[in-house]
Design a protein around this motif. Structure first.
Motif, PDB file in Angstrom:
ATOM      1  N   ALA A  93       0.818  -1.212   0.000  1.00 21.61           N
ATOM      2  CA  ALA A  93       0.000   0.000   0.000  1.00 21.61           C
ATOM      3  C   ALA A  93       0.853   1.265   0.000  1.00 21.61           C
ATOM      4  CB  ALA A  93      -0.924   0.005   1.216  1.00 21.61           C
ATOM      5  N   LEU A  94       2.145   1.128   0.366  1.00 22.06           N
ATOM      6  CA  LEU A  94       3.025   2.289   0.479  1.00 22.06           C
ATOM      7  C   LEU A  94       3.980   2.376  -0.701  1.00 22.06           C
ATOM      8  CD1 LEU A  94       4.097   1.906   4.227  1.00 22.06           C
ATOM      9  CD2 LEU A  94       2.187   3.242   3.336  1.00 22.06           C
ATOM     10  N   ASN A  95       4.130   3.585  -1.260  1.00 17.92           N
ATOM     11  CA  ASN A  95       5.189   3.793  -2.239  1.00 17.92           C
ATOM     12  C   ASN A  95       6.439   4.267  -1.500  1.00 17.92           C
ATOM     13  OD1 ASN A  95       5.044   6.676  -1.871  1.00 17.92           O
ATOM     14  ND2 ASN A  95       3.307   6.754  -3.301  1.00 17.92           N
ATOM     15  N   SER A  96       7.547   4.395  -2.215  1.00 24.03           N
ATOM     16  CA  SER A  96       8.823   4.720  -1.570  1.00 24.03           C
ATOM     17  C   SER A  96       8.795   6.082  -0.871  1.00 24.03           C
ATOM     18  CB  SER A  96       9.961   4.682  -2.598  1.00 24.03           C
ATOM     19  OG  SER A  96       9.714   5.591  -3.654  1.00 24.03           O
ATOM     20  N   LYS A  97       8.118   7.061  -1.464  1.00 22.02           N
ATOM     21  CA  LYS A  97       8.042   8.389  -0.856  1.00 22.02           C
ATOM     22  C   LYS A  97       7.245   8.344   0.434  1.00 22.02           C
ATOM     23  CE  LYS A  97       6.855  13.207  -1.914  1.00 22.02           C
ATOM     24  NZ  LYS A  97       6.314  14.134  -2.956  1.00 22.02           N
ATOM     25  N   GLU A  98       6.159   7.599   0.432  1.00 19.17           N
ATOM     26  CA  GLU A  98       5.336   7.483   1.638  1.00 19.17           C
ATOM     27  C   GLU A  98       6.075   6.734   2.734  1.00 19.17           C
ATOM     28  OE1 GLU A  98       0.941   7.424  -0.563  1.00 19.17           O
ATOM     29  OE2 GLU A  98       2.120   5.594  -0.338  1.00 19.17           O
ATOM     30  N   LYS A  99       6.818   5.704   2.369  1.00 16.27           N
ATOM     31  CA  LYS A  99       7.617   4.972   3.352  1.00 16.27           C
ATOM     32  C   LYS A  99       8.618   5.903   4.026  1.00 16.27           C
ATOM     33  CE  LYS A  99       7.464   0.350   1.261  1.00 16.27           C
ATOM     34  NZ  LYS A  99       8.257  -0.748   0.664  1.00 16.27           N
ATOM     35  N   SER A 100       9.275   6.745   3.215  1.00 17.83           N
ATOM     36  CA  SER A 100      10.275   7.663   3.745  1.00 17.83           C
ATOM     37  C   SER A 100       9.644   8.683   4.690  1.00 17.83           C
ATOM     38  CB  SER A 100      10.984   8.379   2.590  1.00 17.83           C
ATOM     39  OG  SER A 100      11.953   9.274   3.072  1.00 17.83           O
ATOM     40  N   ARG A 101       8.486   9.224   4.309  1.00 15.90           N
ATOM     41  CA  ARG A 101       7.802  10.220   5.150  1.00 15.90           C
ATOM     42  C   ARG A 101       7.346   9.600   6.465  1.00 15.90           C
ATOM     43  NH1 ARG A 101       3.212  13.654   2.485  1.00 15.90           N
ATOM     44  NH2 ARG A 101       3.451  14.690   4.503  1.00 15.90           N
ATOM     45  N   ILE A 102       6.808   8.395   6.395  1.00 17.84           N
ATOM     46  CA  ILE A 102       6.342   7.727   7.608  1.00 17.84           C
ATOM     47  C   ILE A 102       7.526   7.395   8.513  1.00 17.84           C
ATOM     48  CG2 ILE A 102       5.290   5.604   8.490  1.00 17.84           C
ATOM     49  CD1 ILE A 102       3.453   5.668   6.016  1.00 17.84           C
ATOM     50  N   LYS A 103       8.616   6.895   7.921  1.00 12.50           N
ATOM     51  CA  LYS A 103       9.814   6.571   8.698  1.00 12.50           C
ATOM     52  C   LYS A 103      10.348   7.813   9.404  1.00 12.50           C
ATOM     53  CE  LYS A 103      13.755   5.795   6.531  1.00 12.50           C
ATOM     54  NZ  LYS A 103      14.735   6.739   7.130  1.00 12.50           N
ATOM     55  N   ASP A 104      10.436   8.924   8.693  1.00  7.30           N
ATOM     56  CA  ASP A 104      10.945  10.164   9.296  1.00  7.30           C
ATOM     57  C   ASP A 104      10.018  10.657  10.406  1.00  7.30           C
ATOM     58  OD1 ASP A 104      13.053  10.083   7.539  1.00  7.30           O
ATOM     59  OD2 ASP A 104      12.218  11.557   6.144  1.00  7.30           O
ATOM     60  N   ALA A 105       8.712  10.538  10.194  1.00  8.95           N
ATOM     61  CA  ALA A 105       7.753  10.985  11.212  1.00  8.95           C
ATOM     62  C   ALA A 105       7.858  10.125  12.467  1.00  8.95           C
ATOM     63  CB  ALA A 105       6.330  10.942  10.652  1.00  8.95           C
ATOM     64  N   ILE A 106       8.042   8.824  12.301  1.00 14.82           N
ATOM     65  CA  ILE A 106       8.207   7.933  13.448  1.00 14.82           C
ATOM     66  C   ILE A 106       9.494   8.282  14.194  1.00 14.82           C
ATOM     67  CG2 ILE A 106       8.656   5.546  14.133  1.00 14.82           C
ATOM     68  CD1 ILE A 106       6.806   4.673  11.848  1.00 14.82           C
ATOM     69  N   ALA A 107      10.570   8.523  13.443  1.00 14.11           N
ATOM     70  CA  ALA A 107      11.859   8.857  14.059  1.00 14.11           C
ATOM     71  C   ALA A 107      11.763  10.113  14.910  1.00 14.11           C
ATOM     72  CB  ALA A 107      12.925   9.015  12.983  1.00 14.11           C
ATOM     73  N   LEU A 108      11.002  11.086  14.429  1.00  9.23           N
ATOM     74  CA  LEU A 108      10.845  12.361  15.141  1.00  9.23           C
ATOM     75  C   LEU A 108       9.700  12.322  16.137  1.00  9.23           C
ATOM     76  CD1 LEU A 108      11.311  14.788  12.103  1.00  9.23           C
ATOM     77  CD2 LEU A 108      12.958  14.353  13.935  1.00  9.23           C
ATOM     78  N   LYS A 109       8.984  11.186  16.168  1.00 11.29           N
ATOM     79  CA  LYS A 109       7.767  11.068  16.975  1.00 11.29           C
ATOM     80  C   LYS A 109       6.814  12.223  16.670  1.00 11.29           C
ATOM     81  CE  LYS A 109       9.482   8.143  20.723  1.00 11.29           C
ATOM     82  NZ  LYS A 109      10.605   7.583  19.970  1.00 11.29           N
TER      83      LYS A 109
ATOM     84  N   SER B 187       1.474  14.311  14.221  1.00 10.36           N
ATOM     85  CA  SER B 187       0.593  14.999  13.270  1.00 10.36           C
ATOM     86  C   SER B 187       0.969  14.668  11.827  1.00 10.36           C
ATOM     87  CB  SER B 187       0.631  16.513  13.501  1.00 10.36           C
ATOM     88  OG  SER B 187       1.954  17.011  13.367  1.00 10.36           O
ATOM     89  N   THR B 188       2.275  14.707  11.512  1.00 13.46           N
ATOM     90  CA  THR B 188       2.713  14.374  10.152  1.00 13.46           C
ATOM     91  C   THR B 188       2.444  12.901   9.856  1.00 13.46           C
ATOM     92  OG1 THR B 188       4.443  16.060  10.168  1.00 13.46           O
ATOM     93  CG2 THR B 188       4.698  14.256   8.592  1.00 13.46           C
ATOM     94  N   LEU B 189       2.701  12.044  10.828  1.00  7.28           N
ATOM     95  CA  LEU B 189       2.452  10.624  10.652  1.00  7.28           C
ATOM     96  C   LEU B 189       0.978  10.361  10.372  1.00  7.28           C
ATOM     97  CD1 LEU B 189       3.355   7.659  10.762  1.00  7.28           C
ATOM     98  CD2 LEU B 189       3.022   7.737  13.242  1.00  7.28           C
TER      99      LEU B 189
END
Length: 253
Positions: free
Chosen positions: A101-117, A120-122
Protein backbone atom coordinates in the motif's frame (compact mmCIF):
# COMPACT_ATOMS: atom_id res chain seq x y z
CA UNK A 1 43.32 8.00 8.68
CA UNK A 2 40.71 9.69 10.87
CA UNK A 3 38.14 7.08 11.89
CA UNK A 4 34.49 7.99 12.48
CA UNK A 5 33.74 4.50 13.77
CA UNK A 6 35.72 1.52 15.06
CA UNK A 7 33.21 -1.19 14.19
CA UNK A 8 34.09 -1.40 10.46
CA UNK A 9 37.75 -1.87 11.42
CA UNK A 10 36.78 -4.70 13.77
CA UNK A 11 34.70 -6.31 11.03
CA UNK A 12 37.55 -6.05 8.52
CA UNK A 13 40.12 -7.53 10.91
CA UNK A 14 37.81 -10.40 11.88
CA UNK A 15 36.91 -11.13 8.25
CA UNK A 16 40.57 -11.21 7.15
CA UNK A 17 43.11 -11.90 9.88
CA UNK A 18 40.82 -13.81 12.25
CA UNK A 19 38.77 -15.78 9.78
CA UNK A 20 40.29 -19.09 10.86
CA UNK A 21 39.45 -18.50 14.51
CA UNK A 22 36.65 -20.61 15.91
CA UNK A 23 33.36 -18.79 16.51
CA UNK A 24 32.10 -17.24 18.69
CA UNK A 25 34.68 -14.47 18.91
CA UNK A 26 34.71 -11.82 21.61
CA UNK A 27 36.85 -8.75 21.00
CA UNK A 28 37.22 -5.39 22.73
CA UNK A 29 38.97 -2.09 22.00
CA UNK A 30 39.92 1.29 23.45
CA UNK A 31 40.29 3.85 20.67
CA UNK A 32 39.53 7.40 19.61
CA UNK A 33 37.01 8.23 16.89
CA UNK A 34 36.44 11.56 15.17
CA UNK A 35 33.07 13.00 14.17
CA UNK A 36 32.19 16.16 12.32
CA UNK A 37 30.20 18.57 14.49
CA UNK A 38 28.71 21.92 13.56
CA UNK A 39 30.88 24.84 14.71
CA UNK A 40 29.96 26.06 18.21
CA UNK A 41 27.63 23.10 18.74
CA UNK A 42 29.35 22.32 22.03
CA UNK A 43 29.91 18.71 21.01
CA UNK A 44 33.39 17.14 20.99
CA UNK A 45 34.85 16.04 17.68
CA UNK A 46 37.27 13.59 19.27
CA UNK A 47 35.57 10.81 21.25
CA UNK A 48 37.27 8.18 23.38
CA UNK A 49 35.44 4.86 23.02
CA UNK A 50 35.73 1.55 24.83
CA UNK A 51 33.77 -1.14 23.07
CA UNK A 52 33.05 -4.84 22.81
CA UNK A 53 31.93 -7.00 19.88
CA UNK A 54 30.50 -10.51 19.76
CA UNK A 55 30.82 -12.40 16.47
CA UNK A 56 28.79 -15.59 16.07
CA UNK A 57 27.87 -17.98 13.29
CA UNK A 58 24.22 -16.87 13.27
CA UNK A 59 22.21 -14.14 14.99
CA UNK A 60 20.27 -15.22 18.06
CA UNK A 61 18.41 -13.70 21.02
CA UNK A 62 20.97 -15.42 23.27
CA UNK A 63 23.83 -13.46 21.64
CA UNK A 64 21.79 -10.25 21.77
CA UNK A 65 21.05 -10.77 25.46
CA UNK A 66 24.69 -11.62 26.22
CA UNK A 67 26.00 -8.33 24.85
CA UNK A 68 23.28 -6.36 26.69
CA UNK A 69 24.19 -8.18 29.91
CA UNK A 70 27.87 -7.28 29.40
CA UNK A 71 26.87 -3.63 29.00
CA UNK A 72 24.71 -3.71 32.15
CA UNK A 73 27.37 -5.42 34.25
CA UNK A 74 30.00 -2.97 32.99
CA UNK A 75 27.91 -0.01 34.11
CA UNK A 76 27.26 -1.64 37.47
CA UNK A 77 30.98 -2.29 37.94
CA UNK A 78 31.56 1.45 37.54
CA UNK A 79 29.24 2.10 40.46
CA UNK A 80 26.41 3.51 38.37
CA UNK A 81 22.95 2.66 39.68
CA UNK A 82 20.34 4.90 38.11
CA UNK A 83 20.73 3.87 34.49
CA UNK A 84 18.53 2.36 31.81
CA UNK A 85 19.30 0.42 28.65
CA UNK A 86 16.77 1.45 26.01
CA UNK A 87 16.30 -1.37 23.47
CA UNK A 88 14.72 -1.18 20.02
CA UNK A 89 14.55 -3.46 16.98
CA UNK A 90 14.90 -1.95 13.50
CA UNK A 91 13.22 -5.00 12.01
CA UNK A 92 9.90 -3.95 13.53
CA UNK A 93 9.51 -0.67 11.65
CA UNK A 94 11.12 -2.14 8.53
CA UNK A 95 8.58 -4.93 8.62
CA UNK A 96 5.66 -2.61 9.26
CA UNK A 97 6.65 -0.48 6.25
CA UNK A 98 6.98 -3.50 3.98
CA UNK A 99 3.46 -3.13 2.63
CA UNK A 100 2.34 -2.82 -1.02
CA UNK A 101 0.00 0.00 0.00
CA UNK A 102 3.02 2.29 0.48
CA UNK A 103 5.19 3.79 -2.24
CA UNK A 104 8.82 4.72 -1.57
CA UNK A 105 8.04 8.39 -0.86
CA UNK A 106 5.34 7.48 1.64
CA UNK A 107 7.62 4.97 3.35
CA UNK A 108 10.28 7.66 3.74
CA UNK A 109 7.80 10.22 5.15
CA UNK A 110 6.34 7.73 7.61
CA UNK A 111 9.81 6.57 8.70
CA UNK A 112 10.94 10.16 9.30
CA UNK A 113 7.75 10.98 11.21
CA UNK A 114 8.21 7.93 13.45
CA UNK A 115 11.86 8.86 14.06
CA UNK A 116 10.84 12.36 15.14
CA UNK A 117 7.77 11.07 16.97
CA UNK A 118 5.86 13.59 14.87
CA UNK A 119 2.32 12.34 15.38
CA UNK A 120 0.59 15.00 13.27
CA UNK A 121 2.71 14.37 10.15
CA UNK A 122 2.45 10.62 10.65
CA UNK A 123 -1.32 10.77 11.01
CA UNK A 124 -1.74 12.98 7.92
CA UNK A 125 0.51 10.78 5.78
CA UNK A 126 -1.27 7.61 6.88
CA UNK A 127 -4.72 9.11 6.34
CA UNK A 128 -3.70 10.05 2.79
CA UNK A 129 -3.36 6.34 2.01
CA UNK A 130 -7.14 6.20 1.81
CA UNK A 131 -8.60 2.92 0.65
CA UNK A 132 -5.17 1.59 -0.40
CA UNK A 133 -4.61 0.45 3.19
CA UNK A 134 -6.91 -1.16 5.72
CA UNK A 135 -8.11 0.78 8.74
CA UNK A 136 -6.35 -1.77 10.96
CA UNK A 137 -3.01 -1.16 9.24
CA UNK A 138 -3.36 2.62 9.34
CA UNK A 139 -4.20 2.51 13.04
CA UNK A 140 -1.16 0.29 13.68
CA UNK A 141 1.20 2.75 11.97
CA UNK A 142 -0.13 5.63 14.07
CA UNK A 143 0.50 3.68 17.29
CA UNK A 144 4.22 3.02 16.63
CA UNK A 145 5.63 6.28 18.16
CA UNK A 146 3.87 5.43 21.45
CA UNK A 147 5.50 1.99 21.74
CA UNK A 148 7.88 2.99 24.51
CA UNK A 149 8.16 1.65 28.05
CA UNK A 150 8.33 -1.67 29.87
CA UNK A 151 7.45 -5.21 28.84
CA UNK A 152 3.82 -4.25 28.17
CA UNK A 153 5.13 -2.50 25.04
CA UNK A 154 6.03 -5.87 23.55
CA UNK A 155 2.51 -7.17 24.02
CA UNK A 156 1.06 -4.13 22.28
CA UNK A 157 3.63 -4.37 19.47
CA UNK A 158 2.81 -8.03 19.00
CA UNK A 159 -0.89 -7.22 18.68
CA UNK A 160 -0.31 -4.79 15.79
CA UNK A 161 2.67 -6.45 14.05
CA UNK A 162 2.03 -7.22 10.39
CA UNK A 163 4.35 -9.27 8.21
CA UNK A 164 7.00 -11.82 9.05
CA UNK A 165 9.84 -9.37 9.74
CA UNK A 166 7.87 -7.24 12.21
CA UNK A 167 6.56 -10.31 14.05
CA UNK A 168 10.05 -11.84 14.23
CA UNK A 169 11.44 -8.57 15.63
CA UNK A 170 8.92 -8.57 18.49
CA UNK A 171 9.54 -12.26 19.17
CA UNK A 172 13.30 -11.62 19.29
CA UNK A 173 12.79 -8.88 21.89
CA UNK A 174 10.49 -11.17 23.88
CA UNK A 175 13.20 -13.85 23.96
CA UNK A 176 15.81 -11.29 25.05
CA UNK A 177 13.46 -10.10 27.80
CA UNK A 178 12.99 -13.68 29.00
CA UNK A 179 16.77 -14.16 29.31
CA UNK A 180 17.24 -10.83 31.11
CA UNK A 181 14.33 -11.63 33.41
CA UNK A 182 16.02 -14.90 34.39
CA UNK A 183 19.11 -12.84 35.29
CA UNK A 184 16.94 -10.36 37.24
CA UNK A 185 18.07 -7.48 35.07
CA UNK A 186 14.76 -6.27 33.66
CA UNK A 187 14.71 -3.30 36.05
CA UNK A 188 17.51 -1.84 33.91
CA UNK A 189 15.57 -2.21 30.64
CA UNK A 190 13.10 -0.16 28.63
CA UNK A 191 11.87 -0.77 25.08
CA UNK A 192 11.38 1.69 22.23
CA UNK A 193 9.93 0.16 19.06
CA UNK A 194 9.99 3.56 17.36
CA UNK A 195 13.77 4.00 17.75
CA UNK A 196 15.28 4.57 14.30
CA UNK A 197 18.97 5.15 15.06
CA UNK A 198 21.10 3.49 12.39
CA UNK A 199 18.01 2.31 10.50
CA UNK A 200 19.97 1.43 7.34
CA UNK A 201 23.07 0.18 9.19
CA UNK A 202 21.74 -2.12 11.88
CA UNK A 203 19.96 -5.39 11.16
CA UNK A 204 18.35 -6.27 14.50
CA UNK A 205 18.34 -4.88 18.01
CA UNK A 206 19.70 -1.43 18.77
CA UNK A 207 20.26 -0.06 22.25
CA UNK A 208 21.49 2.98 24.15
CA UNK A 209 22.39 3.53 27.79
CA UNK A 210 21.27 6.58 29.76
CA UNK A 211 21.80 7.65 33.35
CA UNK A 212 20.76 10.43 35.72
CA UNK A 213 22.53 13.76 35.28
CA UNK A 214 23.79 13.14 31.75
CA UNK A 215 21.61 14.40 28.91
CA UNK A 216 23.28 12.19 26.31
CA UNK A 217 23.75 8.47 25.78
CA UNK A 218 26.71 7.05 27.67
CA UNK A 219 26.84 3.99 25.43
CA UNK A 220 25.24 2.68 22.26
CA UNK A 221 25.27 -0.47 20.18
CA UNK A 222 23.36 -2.92 18.04
CA UNK A 223 23.39 -5.84 15.62
CA UNK A 224 25.15 -5.27 12.28
CA UNK A 225 25.22 -8.61 10.41
CA UNK A 226 25.32 -7.06 6.93
CA UNK A 227 28.64 -5.35 7.62
CA UNK A 228 30.41 -8.67 8.12
CA UNK A 229 28.97 -9.96 4.84
CA UNK A 230 30.32 -6.91 2.99
CA UNK A 231 33.82 -7.99 4.03
CA UNK A 232 33.15 -11.44 2.59
CA UNK A 233 32.58 -13.22 5.89
CA UNK A 234 28.94 -14.39 6.21
CA UNK A 235 28.56 -14.39 9.97
CA UNK A 236 26.66 -12.41 12.60
CA UNK A 237 27.88 -9.59 14.82
CA UNK A 238 26.65 -7.37 17.62
CA UNK A 239 28.49 -4.87 19.79
CA UNK A 240 28.46 -1.63 21.72
CA UNK A 241 30.75 1.21 22.73
CA UNK A 242 30.96 3.51 25.73
CA UNK A 243 31.40 7.25 25.18
CA UNK A 244 34.01 7.66 27.89
CA UNK A 245 33.56 11.40 28.38
CA UNK A 246 29.86 10.89 29.10
CA UNK A 247 30.64 7.87 31.31
CA UNK A 248 33.10 9.94 33.40
CA UNK A 249 30.51 12.72 33.68
CA UNK A 250 28.01 10.16 34.98
CA UNK A 251 30.51 8.81 37.51
CA UNK A 252 31.27 12.29 38.79
CA UNK A 253 27.60 13.22 39.06
Amino acid sequence: AIRPDITPQIARVVATRMRDYKLPLKVCYNEKVFRYQEPRSGKPREIQQIGAELITKKPSPEADAEIVIIAINSLKSLGLKNFKIDIGEVGFVKGMLDNPALNSKEKSRIKDAIALKDGSTLSATVDDLGSRATDKYKKALKIIPALFGGKDVLREASSIAEGRQAKMAVENLAQILKILDAKRLTQCITFDLAEMRGFDYYTGIIFEGFTMGVGKAIMAGGRYDNLMQKYGYPCAAIGFAFDMENVVTAMEG
